[in-house]
Design a protein around this motif. Structure first.
Motif, PDB file in Angstrom:
ATOM      1  N   UNK A 176       0.905  -1.022   0.049  1.00  0.00           N
ATOM      2  CA  UNK A 176      -0.125  -0.060   0.007  1.00  0.00           C
ATOM      3  C   UNK A 176       0.895   1.162  -0.027  1.00  0.00           C
ATOM      4  N   UNK A 177       0.208   2.158  -0.722  1.00  0.00           N
ATOM      5  CA  UNK A 177       1.132   3.633  -0.241  1.00  0.00           C
ATOM      6  C   UNK A 177       0.347   4.204   0.641  1.00  0.00           C
ATOM      7  N   UNK A 178       1.211   4.559   1.789  1.00  0.00           N
ATOM      8  CA  UNK A 178       0.733   5.182   3.018  1.00  0.00           C
ATOM      9  C   UNK A 178       0.794   6.657   2.908  1.00  0.00           C
ATOM     10  N   UNK A 179      -0.484   7.390   2.818  1.00  0.00           N
ATOM     11  CA  UNK A 179      -0.477   8.901   2.817  1.00  0.00           C
ATOM     12  C   UNK A 179       0.036   9.581   4.163  1.00  0.00           C
ATOM     13  N   UNK A 180      -0.194   8.642   5.039  1.00  0.00           N
ATOM     14  CA  UNK A 180       0.232   9.661   6.429  1.00  0.00           C
ATOM     15  C   UNK A 180       1.793   9.316   6.576  1.00  0.00           C
ATOM     16  N   UNK A 181       2.168   8.288   6.145  1.00  0.00           N
ATOM     17  CA  UNK A 181       3.689   8.180   6.416  1.00  0.00           C
ATOM     18  C   UNK A 181       4.373   9.156   5.344  1.00  0.00           C
ATOM     19  N   UNK A 182       3.798   9.161   4.320  1.00  0.00           N
ATOM     20  CA  UNK A 182       4.238  10.051   3.122  1.00  0.00           C
ATOM     21  C   UNK A 182       4.463  11.566   3.593  1.00  0.00           C
ATOM     22  N   UNK A 183       3.264  12.066   4.308  1.00  0.00           N
ATOM     23  CA  UNK A 183       3.120  13.481   4.818  1.00  0.00           C
ATOM     24  C   UNK A 183       4.137  13.659   5.875  1.00  0.00           C
ATOM     25  N   UNK A 231      -7.550   9.234  10.574  1.00  0.00           N
ATOM     26  CA  UNK A 231      -6.066  10.436  10.819  1.00  0.00           C
ATOM     27  C   UNK A 231      -5.686  10.553   9.699  1.00  0.00           C
ATOM     28  N   UNK A 232      -5.619   9.600   8.809  1.00  0.00           N
ATOM     29  CA  UNK A 232      -4.918   9.463   7.506  1.00  0.00           C
ATOM     30  C   UNK A 232      -5.343  10.589   6.479  1.00  0.00           C
ATOM     31  N   UNK A 233      -6.740  10.652   6.640  1.00  0.00           N
ATOM     32  CA  UNK A 233      -7.535  11.658   5.830  1.00  0.00           C
ATOM     33  C   UNK A 233      -6.696  13.416   6.096  1.00  0.00           C
TER      34      UNK A 233
END
Ligand code: DGY
Length: 438
Positions: free
Chosen positions: A242-249, A313-315
């Motif tokens: 998966x591409x994790x948007x929270x980790x990316x931020x 929280x990822x949003x």
């Protein structure tokens, strides 16, 4: 407040094994990567020297490819599963470090924040403490850049500005609804027999992930072992990707933090330039996932090619790293503070739960499916301060402190009743309090 910070300091001393602080006394008797970074944030106001030791212990376990592993095992300590024998990294992984046993996956890159807090605190002291921090930065700068380079290259092979994860544990939000659909497609093969240790410590099973979830967690470890934890092979073989948007931020943010530290401390210019490039690339990657109207960010399942939108929280990832248009950012802040999250009328404290209380998959007691995690409150409050939202940051801080004033330093809390859940005496909860009161 002084009594609360004294108790938090006492807790960290109690969890201190000498050169590492266990994430929690019984449930997590080893060093976890992102826990260690937050612990260092909490140690910095107590002792810059001891905070440096914490990060040194973690970085001494860095893999040769640059990865910081998610667990560094304390020598001779049992009572956690999966332990070093199950991971078998020393035996299988060419990149595993020598002389220390670790897990074979990674965790969110919050470490630059800890380095920054250490430097900040060291500036309040005399020359010898400052020298400790400066020496640490000089010595570990290349390792920190190597860590970021590994994430930017090995974990974003397509260069689209999003970090790929091969295990839900890598997100730190193990059983979040974010990963339900991706896990549903994981077909488990033969898993060597095992016995969970977490449920021996937390007797109330409703607070932990279930057995079916654990089977998948352990199957993914077996898949990694089959390819000997080789970065290039994981891309092709893992049944969870998966591409994790929270980790990316978090990564975009951490690259900026580290770049600024580099600039202020005469680091090699090429490193600073790379860090700024990664920061820009990952910020773009985060923004690409967002809904143009609400600003809500999404993860992505690489195995199905589908976006994963959840009310978790990822949003809110873009609030950490910035990059949204002003109006859209306002809308996202309103959601964060409104009745779907921190402004839900029945919450005990006005802090965001891990999953929205109005979401269908919300469960108020179950780990990342609903409870409030104080360390997340800390992260948002720190990031909001950095973004210039002082009032919002202070509000999260004061609500977070009200929640922590029960003195249990719980891992997570039931959002409506405020009941402390999971492990008590969790190191990073104490660390959040120490930073807030330091
Ligand atoms: C656990 O064991 O629950 C941890 O979150 C995995 O890293």
């Amino acid at each position: 407040p002084t009594q609360l910070s004294a108790r938090a300091a006492y807790l960290l001393r109690g969890n201190d094994l000498g050169t590492m602080t266990t994430a929690a006394p019984r449930l997590y008797p080893h060093m976890w990567s992102w826990d260690a970074a937050f612990v260092a944030v909490g140690l910095a106001p107590l002792s810059v020297e001891r905070a440096v030791v914490e990060l040194d212990t973690l970085l001494a376990a860095q893999w040769r490819n640059g990865m910081i592993p998610h667990i560094v095992f304390a020598e001779g300590v049992d009572g956690y599963f999966p332990g070093p024998d199950r991971w078998a990294c020393t035996e299988l992984a060419a990149a595993a470090p020598v002389g220390v046993r670790t897990s074979g996956i990674t965790q969110p890159p919050v470490h630059a924040i800890a380095v920054q807090r250490i430097l900040d605190h060291s500036r309040r002291h005399g020359r010898s403490t400052r020298a400790v921090a400066d020496e640490f930065l000089d010595r570990r700068w290349p390792d920190l850049v190597r860590w970021h380079r590994w994430l930017a290259e090995s974990r974003d092979p397509s260069g689209n500005g999003r970090i790929t994860l091969y295990h839900g544990w890598e997100s730190g939000m193990d059983n979040s609804p974010r990963w339900d659909s991706a896990y549903a497609n994981v077909v488990t093969g033969p898993i060597p027999p095992y016995r969970r240790a977490d449920t021996e410590v937390i007797a109330d099973l409703s607070q932990r992930p279930g057995d079916a979830e654990y089977d998948r967690y352990l199957w993914l470890v077996e898949e990694m072992k089959r390819v000997r934890y080789d970065d290039a092979s994981l891309v092709a073989t893992m049944s969870f990707a998966v591409e994790d948007v929270f980790v990316s931020a978090v990564f975009a943010l951490a690259c900026d933090v580290l770049a600024t530290i580099g600039e202020e401390n005469a680091a090699p210019r090429a490193d600073v330039r790379d860090l700024r490039e990664w920061s820009a690339r990952f910020r773009r990657g985060v923004i690409e996932t967002t809904d143009p109207r609400t600003g809500a960010a999404r993860d992505r399942d690489l195995r199905t090619g589908r976006w994963i939108g959840t009310e978790t929280l990822a949003m809110f990832a873009p609030l950490l790293c910035g990059g949204l248009d002003r109006d859209v950012e306002r809308a996202l802040l309103r959601t964060f503070e409104g009745p779907r999250f921190a402004g839900h009328p029945d919450l005990r404290f006005a802090v965001p739960p891990s999953t929205s209380p109005v979401a269908g998959d919300f469960r108020p007691r179950e780990y990342w499916r609903g409870p409030v995690w104080p360390v997340m409150t800390w992260l948002f409050s720190w990031a909001f301060a950095r973004r210039g939202w002082a009032e919002r940051s202070l509000h999260l801080r004061s609500e977070g402190l009200r929640q922590a004033s029960d003195g249990s330093f719980a891992e997570y809390y039931e959002p409506f009743t405020g009941e402390p859940l999971g492990s008590m005496q969790q190191s990073w909860t104490a660390a959040a309090v120490l930073d807030w009161l330091g």
